[in-house]
Write a protein that holds these residues in place. Structure first.
Motif, PDB file in Angstrom:
ATOM      1  N   ASP A  99       0.828  -1.211   0.000  1.00 35.17           N
ATOM      2  CA  ASP A  99       0.000   0.000   0.000  1.00 35.17           C
ATOM      3  C   ASP A  99       0.860   1.258   0.000  1.00 35.17           C
ATOM      4  O   ASP A  99       0.512   2.257  -0.634  1.00 35.17           O
ATOM      5  N   THR A 132       2.149   1.667  -3.536  1.00 35.14           N
ATOM      6  CA  THR A 132       1.054   2.162  -4.374  1.00 35.14           C
ATOM      7  C   THR A 132       0.835   3.649  -4.129  1.00 35.14           C
ATOM      8  O   THR A 132       0.658   4.428  -5.082  1.00 35.14           O
ATOM      9  N   ARG A 151       1.140   2.774  -8.521  1.00 33.81           N
ATOM     10  CA  ARG A 151       0.895   1.436  -9.079  1.00 33.81           C
ATOM     11  C   ARG A 151       1.059   0.377  -7.996  1.00 33.81           C
ATOM     12  O   ARG A 151       1.903   0.497  -7.119  1.00 33.81           O
ATOM     13  N   ASP A 152       0.248  -0.651  -8.094  1.00 33.22           N
ATOM     14  CA  ASP A 152       0.271  -1.760  -7.147  1.00 33.22           C
ATOM     15  C   ASP A 152       1.422  -2.698  -7.525  1.00 33.22           C
ATOM     16  O   ASP A 152       1.415  -3.270  -8.618  1.00 33.22           O
ATOM     17  N   ASN A 201       9.307  -4.526 -10.437  1.00 33.32           N
ATOM     18  CA  ASN A 201       8.879  -3.133 -10.373  1.00 33.32           C
ATOM     19  C   ASN A 201      10.025  -2.149 -10.606  1.00 33.32           C
ATOM     20  O   ASN A 201       9.812  -0.939 -10.600  1.00 33.32           O
TER      21      ASN A 201
END
Length: 126
Positions: A26, A29, A34-35, A68
């Motif tokens: 969280d 994000t 972005r998750d 990521n």
């Protein structure tokens, strides 16, 4: 929002399964828009299976961070993400605040002064 403010905003919420991963996910994000698990392509609900796979949580978090584009860091700053040891031998995902690595488990909050491994999250500290 600073990392410490983010943690304080969650303190009244009940702990859930995978609370440590949800806390860090969280935060990422919030910071990046972005998750990180969605980018990796695997839901948090797969957590039990992840722990059964070779390397467990350490390998799972490393893969998510790499997917990521978050680099490992030896000099973590507030807002970075890491893995800490809790209860002497259990890895937990954690968020770096000004002085502590903070994580949440099913049983409560955890604060540790050092991390086992850390990744830089862009824009981590404000």
């Amino acid at each position: 929002m600073t990392p410490a403010e983010f943690v304080r905003s969650r303190m009244g919420q009940p702990a859930q399964d995978w609370a440590c991963a949800k806390l860090v996910g969280d935060w990422i994000t919030h910071r990046t828009g972005r998750d990180p698990l969605a980018v990796y392509g695997r839901p948090i609900e797969d957590g039990e299976r992840w722990l059964q796979e070779r390397g467990g949580l350490a390998v799972a978090v490393n893969r998510v961070m790499r997917a990521n584009g978050f680099p490992k860091t030896l000099t973590p700053m507030p807002g970075d993400a890491g893995l800490i040891l809790a209860d002497g031998n259990r890895l937990c995902a954690a968020l770096r605040t000004d002085k502590w690595w903070i994580s949440q488990s099913r049983t409560g909050w955890i604060a540790q002064p050092i991390a086992w491994k850390a990744w830089h999250i862009p824009g981590g500290a404000e």
